[in-house]
Design an enzyme around this catalytic site. Structure first.
Site, PDB file in Angstrom:
ATOM      1  CG  HIS A 153      -1.994  -1.004   1.204  1.00 32.62           C
ATOM      2  ND1 HIS A 153      -3.054  -0.928   0.330  1.00 32.62           N
ATOM      3  CD2 HIS A 153      -2.183  -2.131   1.945  1.00 32.62           C
ATOM      4  CE1 HIS A 153      -3.861  -1.972   0.520  1.00 32.62           C
ATOM      5  NE2 HIS A 153      -3.348  -2.712   1.497  1.00 32.62           N
ATOM      6  CB  CYS A 195      -2.385   3.364  -4.514  1.00 36.75           C
ATOM      7  SG  CYS A 195      -3.725   2.159  -4.358  1.00 36.75           S
TER       8      CYS A 195
END
Length: 342
Positions: A153, A195
């Site tokens: 992440h 991301c």
């Protein structure tokens, strides 16, 4: 002692020879070995797909010939034996569950709470404690091509490590510069699936680095599909299509890096894959995929004759070896104790 005689004979040939000539530039290469650093920076059950990502890449580079001794694998290692896992001791990357990427030959070098920013940076820069086991060291040199794959992440300019700390794009770029200054790599292929992944390579300033990111700044990197039996997403989109490409690559393949850079167009990934090649000196259309994902056995051909003359006393030495050679046989696995049984 007899087993050392052939080795001593070969050494004698080389040391006694006066006519052994090696052609100029024979066996010289700028690229001599390949390594892989594969990191899953997350943990917890709902991040199952991240460990599937990194284990899938691990399986691919091993299949293409990079040995475990030249692969550094960093994962939380909390999925295969998680109480929620309906298939204990397994990790799958596809709903068909036809390949257990956890397998029985996975060698995890850093697991659990060893997967930290400090350990990752120390690994890259070679600043590890003296008592660190060899398996936890990145023993690269100026001839090493390194595949660095990260998944987890992240956000704009940072990547989280196990929800407790983060590495910034500046930290990462400085670590790579230390590697270059210390001659710890020849070329690097940096791949990150997270991301806003392209933000992690924006500050790179060291030469010979090709960077690929699953999403641009402001975009999320999305998962591919759910396995209803397991109950979670089991792989990310970019890695899914990268693996689809890599499964068609063989050690002798002629596929180029330029093809790998196009594996996930936006209508597949739903995010824009970013590529930074301004620091990379070679044309990706000429670079084989196996320069990073496969093993390397440099071989150079020469039209010149390399004379390796035999020692003058070769026949005497061979005759002596034959005279002292003894036939070997296996002993019984368990001793015969019948004479001791009353």
């Amino acid at each position: 002692m007899n087993s050392f005689i052939p080795v001593l004979l070969i050494i004698f040939y080389f040391t006694q020879s006066q006519t052994w000539e090696i052609p100029e530039n024979f066996a010289k290469t700028g690229h001599s070995n390949n390594w892989a650093v594969l990191v899953d920076t997350s943990r917890f059950w709902f991040n199952y797909r991240h460990v599937a990502n990194v284990l899938s890449i691990y399986r691919s580079v091993k299949r293409l010939g990079i040995p475990d001794s030249q692969i550094i694998l960093m994962i939380a290692d909390d999925m295969a034996c998680n109480p929620r896992n309906p298939r204990p001791a397994t990790v799958f990357n596809n709903i068909k569950q036809h390949i257990n990427v956890y397998g029985d030959d996975v060698e995890v070098d850093y697991r659990g709470y060893e997967v930290t920013v400090e350990n990752f940076v120390r690994l890259l820069t070679g600043r590890l404690p003296p008592d660190t086991p060899r398996s936890k060291k990145l023993l690269t040199d100026e001839g090493s091509n390194i595949l660095i794959y990260l998944t987890g992440h992240g956000g704009n300019g940072f990547l989280k490590f196990q929800d407790s700390e983060e590495i910034t794009s500046q930290d990462l770029s400085d670590a790579l510069e230390q590697m270059w200054q210390k001659r710890r790599y020849h070329e690097i292929l940096f791949v990150i699936d997270t991301c806003q992944a392209s933000s992690m390579y924006e500050k790179f300033y060291s030469p010979n680095i090709l960077a690929v990111a699953s999403s641009k700044v402001g975009e999320d990197s999305l998962s591919h599909h759910v396995d209803p039996d397991i109950g979670v997403y089991i792989i990310d989109r970019y890695t899914y299509y990268a693996l689809d490409f890599l499964e068609k690559v063989e050690p002798s393949s002629h596929k180029k890096l330029s093809e790998f850079l196009k594996v996930c167009p936006k209508h597949y990934c739903l995010s824009t894959v970013g590529v930074r090649d301004d620091l990379f000196r070679r044309d990706t259309k000429t670079v084989p995929v196996t320069d990073f994902f496969g093993s390397l056995r440099p071989v150079e051909l020469t039209d010149n004759i390399v004379n390796i003359p035999l020692a003058l006393n070769e026949s005497e030495t061979i005759e002596k070896i034959q005279q002292t050679d003894k036939k070997l046989h296996y002993i019984k696995q368990f001793p015969d104790i019948s004479t001791y049984v009353q």
